[in-house]
Scaffold this motif. Structure first.
Motif, mmCIF file in Angstrom:
data_model
loop_
_atom_site.group_PDB
_atom_site.id
_atom_site.type_symbol
_atom_site.label_atom_id
_atom_site.label_comp_id
_atom_site.label_asym_id
_atom_site.label_seq_id
_atom_site.Cartn_x
_atom_site.Cartn_y
_atom_site.Cartn_z
ATOM 1 N N ALA A 257 36.915 4.889 7.568
ATOM 2 C CA ALA A 257 37.436 5.250 6.507
ATOM 3 C C ALA A 257 39.051 5.848 6.562
ATOM 4 O O ALA A 257 39.754 5.228 6.105
ATOM 5 N N LEU A 258 38.348 7.102 6.479
ATOM 6 C CA LEU A 258 39.958 7.710 6.602
ATOM 7 C C LEU A 258 41.008 7.254 7.611
ATOM 8 O O LEU A 258 42.284 7.344 7.407
ATOM 9 N N THR A 259 40.253 6.614 8.785
ATOM 10 C CA THR A 259 41.329 6.415 9.800
ATOM 11 C C THR A 259 42.184 5.120 9.250
ATOM 12 O O THR A 259 43.471 4.925 9.325
ATOM 13 N N ALA A 260 41.306 4.290 8.397
ATOM 14 C CA ALA A 260 42.146 3.077 7.697
ATOM 15 C C ALA A 260 42.742 2.952 6.819
ATOM 16 O O ALA A 260 43.370 2.871 6.334
ATOM 17 N N LEU A 261 42.569 4.199 5.689
ATOM 18 C CA LEU A 261 43.143 4.193 4.896
ATOM 19 C C LEU A 261 44.855 5.398 5.263
ATOM 20 O O LEU A 261 45.982 4.995 5.239
ATOM 21 N N ASP A 262 44.854 5.520 6.281
ATOM 22 C CA ASP A 262 45.664 6.377 7.248
ATOM 23 C C ASP A 262 46.930 5.030 8.349
ATOM 24 O O ASP A 262 47.915 5.605 7.552
ATOM 25 N N ARG A 263 45.625 4.363 8.471
ATOM 26 C CA ARG A 263 46.875 3.352 9.040
ATOM 27 C C ARG A 263 47.325 2.458 7.959
ATOM 28 O O ARG A 263 49.105 1.701 8.405
ATOM 29 N N GLU A 264 46.831 2.516 7.313
ATOM 30 C CA GLU A 264 47.562 1.717 6.305
ATOM 31 C C GLU A 264 47.923 1.779 4.600
ATOM 32 O O GLU A 264 48.439 1.358 3.758
ATOM 33 N N GLY A 265 49.039 3.490 5.123
ATOM 34 C CA GLY A 265 49.806 3.941 3.779
ATOM 35 C C GLY A 265 49.280 4.879 3.363
ATOM 36 O O GLY A 265 49.844 4.482 2.275
ATOM 37 N N TRP A 266 48.239 4.487 2.813
ATOM 38 C CA TRP A 266 47.223 6.010 1.642
ATOM 39 C C TRP A 266 47.451 6.728 1.198
ATOM 40 O O TRP A 266 47.043 7.690 0.522
ATOM 41 N N LEU A 267 48.205 7.893 2.352
ATOM 42 C CA LEU A 267 48.164 8.762 2.520
ATOM 43 C C LEU A 267 49.333 9.617 2.434
ATOM 44 O O LEU A 267 49.974 9.268 3.610
ATOM 45 N N LYS A 268 50.041 10.673 2.087
ATOM 46 C CA LYS A 268 51.189 11.454 2.036
ATOM 47 C C LYS A 268 51.037 11.670 3.841
ATOM 48 O O LYS A 268 49.591 12.504 3.708
ATOM 49 N N PRO A 269 51.957 12.195 3.745
ATOM 50 C CA PRO A 269 52.708 13.165 5.471
ATOM 51 C C PRO A 269 51.609 14.646 5.722
ATOM 52 O O PRO A 269 50.772 14.477 6.192
ATOM 53 N N ASP A 270 51.437 15.510 4.150
ATOM 54 C CA ASP A 270 50.021 16.746 4.054
ATOM 55 C C ASP A 270 49.629 16.144 2.912
ATOM 56 O O ASP A 270 49.100 17.350 2.648
ATOM 57 N N ALA A 271 48.837 15.400 3.027
ATOM 58 C CA ALA A 271 48.005 14.628 1.993
ATOM 59 C C ALA A 271 46.515 16.225 2.611
ATOM 60 O O ALA A 271 46.357 16.284 3.737
ATOM 61 N N LEU A 272 45.868 16.810 1.017
ATOM 62 C CA LEU A 272 44.504 17.120 1.871
ATOM 63 C C LEU A 272 43.696 15.915 1.502
ATOM 64 O O LEU A 272 43.898 15.261 1.156
ATOM 65 N N VAL A 273 42.914 16.172 2.365
ATOM 66 C CA VAL A 273 41.966 15.553 2.662
ATOM 67 C C VAL A 273 39.981 16.422 1.732
ATOM 68 O O VAL A 273 40.353 17.461 3.401
ATOM 69 N N MET A 274 39.267 16.400 1.085
ATOM 70 C CA MET A 274 37.914 17.086 1.307
ATOM 71 C C MET A 274 37.099 15.960 1.670
ATOM 72 O O MET A 274 36.621 14.758 0.897
ATOM 73 N N VAL A 275 36.085 16.270 2.660
ATOM 74 C CA VAL A 275 34.513 15.663 3.000
ATOM 75 C C VAL A 275 33.694 15.881 2.102
ATOM 76 O O VAL A 275 33.265 17.112 3.529
ATOM 77 N N GLU A 276 32.085 15.142 1.890
ATOM 78 C CA GLU A 276 31.733 16.341 1.206
ATOM 79 C C GLU A 276 29.990 15.377 2.483
ATOM 80 O O GLU A 276 30.544 14.148 2.042
ATOM 81 N N THR A 277 29.841 16.066 3.057
ATOM 82 C CA THR A 277 28.442 15.669 3.505
ATOM 83 C C THR A 277 27.475 16.769 3.292
ATOM 84 O O THR A 277 27.109 17.669 2.416
ATOM 85 N N ASP A 278 26.016 16.218 3.600
ATOM 86 C CA ASP A 278 25.082 17.117 3.499
ATOM 87 C C ASP A 278 25.372 18.355 4.124
ATOM 88 O O ASP A 278 25.338 18.551 4.918
ATOM 89 N N ALA A 279 24.463 19.116 3.945
ATOM 90 C CA ALA A 279 24.295 20.660 4.263
ATOM 91 C C ALA A 279 24.327 20.979 5.800
ATOM 92 O O ALA A 279 24.827 22.049 6.905
ATOM 93 N N LYS A 280 23.690 19.777 6.366
ATOM 94 C CA LYS A 280 23.128 20.374 7.957
ATOM 95 C C LYS A 280 24.490 19.282 8.574
ATOM 96 O O LYS A 280 24.529 19.102 10.209
ATOM 97 N N GLY A 281 25.176 18.575 7.965
ATOM 98 C CA GLY A 281 25.750 16.793 8.654
ATOM 99 C C GLY A 281 27.209 17.544 9.490
ATOM 100 O O GLY A 281 27.452 19.084 8.962
ATOM 101 N N SER A 282 28.169 17.204 9.578
ATOM 102 C CA SER A 282 28.922 16.948 10.555
ATOM 103 C C SER A 282 29.890 16.312 9.909
ATOM 104 O O SER A 282 29.351 14.638 9.898
ATOM 105 N N PHE A 283 31.429 16.446 9.965
ATOM 106 C CA PHE A 283 32.460 15.113 10.083
ATOM 107 C C PHE A 283 33.604 14.646 11.353
ATOM 108 O O PHE A 283 33.643 15.793 12.020
#
Length: 194
Positions: free
Chosen positions: A142-168
């Motif tokens: 999703a983040l790759t697609a949203l970036d490609r399609e222009g949904w984010l400002k150049p200095d946008a902050l992104v927070m991703v929630e995963t489970d405590a043992k997960g990674s992104f």
């Protein structure tokens, strides 16, 4: 569930009744928004929170809790992506109950195929609040697609929630700012660099 801070503090919000939606729990939401408002490493270069008058993007909206919390705490507008029709009805009901219907744009599109971003007001997002299904890999897509399609400002902050043992898996165009464990969740903060 309830709004935990800001102008709508204490107001109830509902969640979809199915078991596939996993709203961010109140305690984690409260910690997240305290970080967004007070952590210097997550501020703009001018020392401002991205919530203050910002545009929020909520790619896996569910109940809309993250967006409504952001709007309660000073965000100007929120884009919410949700493919489930029952969840979209819940989001719209929450928006009406909170008098926030004018401040959201709800899209029934899959956030991994979002289509081009609107270039009219309110414009691309300052802040992305992403809570994808745990261990699905959909967050990176999703983040790759949203970036490609222009949904984010150049200095946008992104927070991703995963489970405590997960990674992104961080896609190109983003750098890791910090990670924090909050109870059952891990919050990963990225900076968009385009």
């Amino acid at each position: 569930m309830r709004i935990v801070g800001g102008s709508h503090r204490g107001r109830p919000i509902i969640a979809p009744s199915d078991r596939t939606t996993r709203p961010t729990i109140d305690r984690v939401r409260e910690s997240l928004f305290n970080m967004l408002l007070h952590s210097p490493s997550l501020m703009t270069d001018e020392g401002k929170s991205r919530l203050e008058g910002g545009v929020v993007l909520d790619p896996f909206a569910g109940s809309g809790a993250l967006s409504f919390e952001a709007l309660s705490r000073g965000a100007h507008h929120a884009y919410l992506f949700e493919i489930d029709p029952a969840a979209r009805r819940v989001i719209l009901q929450n928006a009406r109950e909170l008098d926030m219907a004018e401040r959201i744009t709800l899209r029934g599109a899959d956030c991994t195929k979002p289509g081009p971003a609107p270039f009219t007001s309110p414009g691309p997002a300052d802040l992305v609040l992403m809570d994808p299904p745990y261990r699905s890999g959909l967050g990176t897509q999703a983040l790759t697609a949203l970036d490609r399609e222009g949904w984010l400002k150049p200095d946008a902050l992104v927070m991703v929630e995963t489970d405590a043992k997960g990674s992104f898996a961080i896609p190109p165009g983003f750098i890791l700012l910090e990670e924090r464990q909050q109870g059952p969740a891990r919050l990963t903060f990225l900076l968009h660099q385009r």
